[in-house]
Structures are given as C-alpha cells and as structure tokens.
Design a protein around this motif. Structure first.
Motif: not given
Length: 150
Positions: A76, A84, A87-88, A93
């Motif tokens: 990561y 990183k 991203d989630c 998101r």
C-alpha cells in the motif's frame, strides 16, 4: 561565511571522516534497530506471526483504541500526495467496497475545527492502525480489556 565558522566546519568534517570521535565514524558502523537488525534490512516477522486472513475486525480492548486493519496492506502506498487507503475508506467510496468509512475525528484540526478533507495529523493511517496478526506476545502481558467493552 565568516573565516572562523568556515574553519570550524572544515575541522568537523575532517574529524568525522578520520574517525576522531570514538575511533570510527557513525557512518562506517551502520545503523541497527533495537533488536539488532540493520535498519535498511526488513525486520523479520516475530516467530509464529502472520497476517490474519481478510476477515471481520478484531474486538477493541480499550476506549479510543484505533481499529486494527482486517486485511493485508503489503504494497500500500501512503505518501504525501497519495493514500491508497482512501481508495476504499473515503466517505465517497466506502459503500462501494463495503469498507469502514473514515471517522469524523479524522476531519478535525488540532483545535477541533472541522476540515473539508482529512487532517494532515491523521493522513498517514499506519501511524495508528496496524494489520491484525495472530502473533504471540513478545513479553508477558497482564492487560485486561476495559469493562465497558466486554
């Protein structure tokens, strides 16, 4: 630069390069971790320690404990310009990935003011959050979970 300051700087560089301090320079010795491993070498995992398979988060042991990361994070990237984890786990998101969204506390500055983006104090996730492992304790531990969390 004043002549005296320049001469002092030259003398210091010469002393370091010829090992006057302690017989050797700090650069020649190399750095070691507290466990004796070279700093630039990856530290070997503790005996029997391995990252647990992806799964539900482990229970917390005290109030305000940062949650442990329930998945692998090897590779990561978290730099000044990219994270990183977001991203989630970002608010926009997290539902898409069925991930935990970043806490509101991560959007406050040190004075308690609300920010529109993650606070720089909370940006580097792995300062507080670490991957779950099934490692055995390195030393005896008599810690008891907080009563309110049982």
């Amino acid at each position: 630069m004043k002549k005296q300051t320049r001469n002092l700087a030259i003398a210091l560089v010469a002393a370091l390069s010829f090992g006057i301090f302690g017989g050797q320079t700090a650069f020649a010795e190399g750095l070691q971790s507290l466990r004796g491993a070279a700093v630039d070498a990856p530290e070997p995992p503790a005996p029997g320690a391995r990252i647990r398979p992806d799964g539900p988060p482990m229970a917390r042991d005290y109030v305000q404990q940062p949650p442990l990361i329930p998945h692998k994070v090897e590779g990561y990237e978290i730099t000044r310009n990219f994270n990183k984890c977001m991203d989630c786990h970002s608010w926009s998101r997290y539902q898409e990935f069925n991930a935990t969204k970043v806490s509101l506390t991560h959007f406050k500055d040190r004075d308690g003011g609300e920010l529109s983006n993650i606070s720089p104090r909370r940006y580097f996730c792995m300062q507080c959050h670490i991957p779950q492992t099934d490692a055995k304790p390195l030393v005896e531990n008599t810690f008891k979970r907080a009563e309110g969390l049982r």
